[in-house]
Design a protein around this motif. Sequence first.
Motif, mmCIF file in Angstrom:
data_model
loop_
_atom_site.group_PDB
_atom_site.id
_atom_site.type_symbol
_atom_site.label_atom_id
_atom_site.label_comp_id
_atom_site.label_asym_id
_atom_site.label_seq_id
_atom_site.Cartn_x
_atom_site.Cartn_y
_atom_site.Cartn_z
ATOM 1 N N ARG A 63 -6.242 11.485 -3.066
ATOM 2 C CA ARG A 63 -5.705 10.116 -3.209
ATOM 3 C C ARG A 63 -4.787 9.444 -2.426
ATOM 4 N N VAL A 64 -3.599 10.350 -2.313
ATOM 5 C CA VAL A 64 -2.427 10.052 -1.502
ATOM 6 C C VAL A 64 -2.798 10.034 0.015
ATOM 7 N N GLN B 222 0.954 -1.421 -0.083
ATOM 8 C CA GLN B 222 -0.119 -0.093 0.083
ATOM 9 C C GLN B 222 0.984 1.306 -0.089
ATOM 10 N N LEU B 223 1.987 1.297 0.698
ATOM 11 C CA LEU B 223 2.812 2.271 0.541
ATOM 12 C C LEU B 223 4.063 2.412 -0.417
ATOM 13 N N SER B 224 4.068 1.318 -1.340
ATOM 14 C CA SER B 224 5.006 1.214 -2.229
ATOM 15 C C SER B 224 5.126 2.185 -3.296
ATOM 16 N N ALA B 225 6.447 2.445 -4.099
ATOM 17 C CA ALA B 225 6.449 3.457 -4.865
ATOM 18 C C ALA B 225 5.779 3.188 -6.094
ATOM 19 N N SER B 226 5.537 1.976 -6.474
ATOM 20 C CA SER B 226 4.619 1.902 -7.775
ATOM 21 C C SER B 226 3.245 2.273 -7.441
ATOM 22 N N VAL B 227 2.589 1.986 -6.294
ATOM 23 C CA VAL B 227 1.138 2.366 -5.980
ATOM 24 C C VAL B 227 1.112 3.914 -5.941
ATOM 25 N N LEU B 228 2.356 4.605 -5.417
ATOM 26 C CA LEU B 228 2.309 6.047 -5.238
ATOM 27 C C LEU B 228 2.475 6.468 -6.630
ATOM 28 N N LYS B 229 3.211 6.092 -7.498
ATOM 29 C CA LYS B 229 3.305 6.538 -8.946
ATOM 30 C C LYS B 229 2.095 6.477 -9.673
ATOM 31 N N ALA B 230 1.360 5.490 -9.661
ATOM 32 C CA ALA B 230 0.109 5.225 -10.139
ATOM 33 C C ALA B 230 -1.024 6.344 -9.815
ATOM 34 N N LEU C 108 6.947 13.048 -1.809
ATOM 35 C CA LEU C 108 5.876 12.290 -1.190
ATOM 36 C C LEU C 108 6.563 10.936 -1.182
ATOM 37 N N ARG C 109 7.433 10.349 -1.855
ATOM 38 C CA ARG C 109 8.149 9.094 -1.633
ATOM 39 C C ARG C 109 8.796 8.989 -0.327
ATOM 40 N N THR C 110 9.571 10.388 0.059
ATOM 41 C CA THR C 110 10.189 10.422 1.344
ATOM 42 C C THR C 110 9.268 10.279 2.381
ATOM 43 N N LEU D 216 -0.044 9.416 -8.634
ATOM 44 C CA LEU D 216 0.465 10.681 -9.144
ATOM 45 C C LEU D 216 0.214 10.821 -10.851
ATOM 46 N N TYR D 217 0.179 9.625 -11.623
ATOM 47 C CA TYR D 217 0.212 9.870 -12.801
ATOM 48 C C TYR D 217 -0.602 10.699 -13.505
ATOM 49 N N PRO D 218 -1.921 10.886 -13.069
ATOM 50 C CA PRO D 218 -2.830 11.587 -13.503
ATOM 51 C C PRO D 218 -2.264 13.144 -13.463
ATOM 52 N N LEU D 219 -1.661 13.522 -12.200
ATOM 53 C CA LEU D 219 -1.160 14.920 -12.233
ATOM 54 C C LEU D 219 -0.107 15.058 -13.260
ATOM 55 N N ALA D 220 0.937 14.081 -13.164
ATOM 56 C CA ALA D 220 2.117 14.106 -13.945
ATOM 57 C C ALA D 220 1.636 14.167 -15.387
ATOM 58 N N ALA D 221 0.679 13.402 -15.966
ATOM 59 C CA ALA D 221 0.289 13.731 -17.193
ATOM 60 C C ALA D 221 -0.527 14.984 -17.609
ATOM 61 N N ALA D 222 -1.182 15.495 -16.747
ATOM 62 C CA ALA D 222 -1.705 16.938 -16.886
ATOM 63 C C ALA D 222 -0.524 17.872 -16.912
#
Length: 193
Positions: free
Chosen positions: A73-74, A37-45, A158-160, A47-53
């Motif tokens: 979501r975070v 639940q706290l993994s980098a891959s879940v966090l990246k997912a 956020l990862r930190t 954050l994806y809509p914001l990064a894409a925008a």
Amino acid sequence: SMLGRITQEQHEFDSSTAKIQAVRSVHLRMLRQLYEQLSASVLKAQLYPLAAALQAKGLKLGLRKIYVQTFERVRQMLHKAQTSGSEIFDMLGGTFRQLNAEFGFSLQVPSVPNLQVFEQELLDIEQRHLQYIGMGNALRLAQPEFTHRLARALALRLRTVFDAAANELENWSKAATAQLDAQLRERKRSFVR
């Protein structure tokens, strides 16, 4: 009589060892889910809509809404981790009480760490970076290198926070299960004696 007593103690020791191994197995499975639940891959997912925008060309209309939704979501991810930690606490508490009653252990589960400190850090990060999302930075937001740096900085911060929360939960978990190892070693020494 002594052989009978040794046989009975051997049976009790084997029984307690089997139950402790079962507790460890369930505990590790629950911990893996919690770390996922706290993994980098879940966090990246998340954050994806914001990064894409941010990476979209032209004016970034509606970016503030996406930004707020992303942080919501975070925060939900952190809430889920807190709930999972509470579930592990309940499981360990019930099992420890059973082991204490059945085998004379003196196990106690430490309190689950409160992740509200990390929620506050998320809120601080959200507020600090909100200034870059406003209309005052519309021209800067049109520059790909600026948006790339902004997305990377947000992801890193956020990862930190999520790594710190995972470490806090891991230390708590180790403190809880260290008691099992200590009690099992003591029981083994007593049995050998």
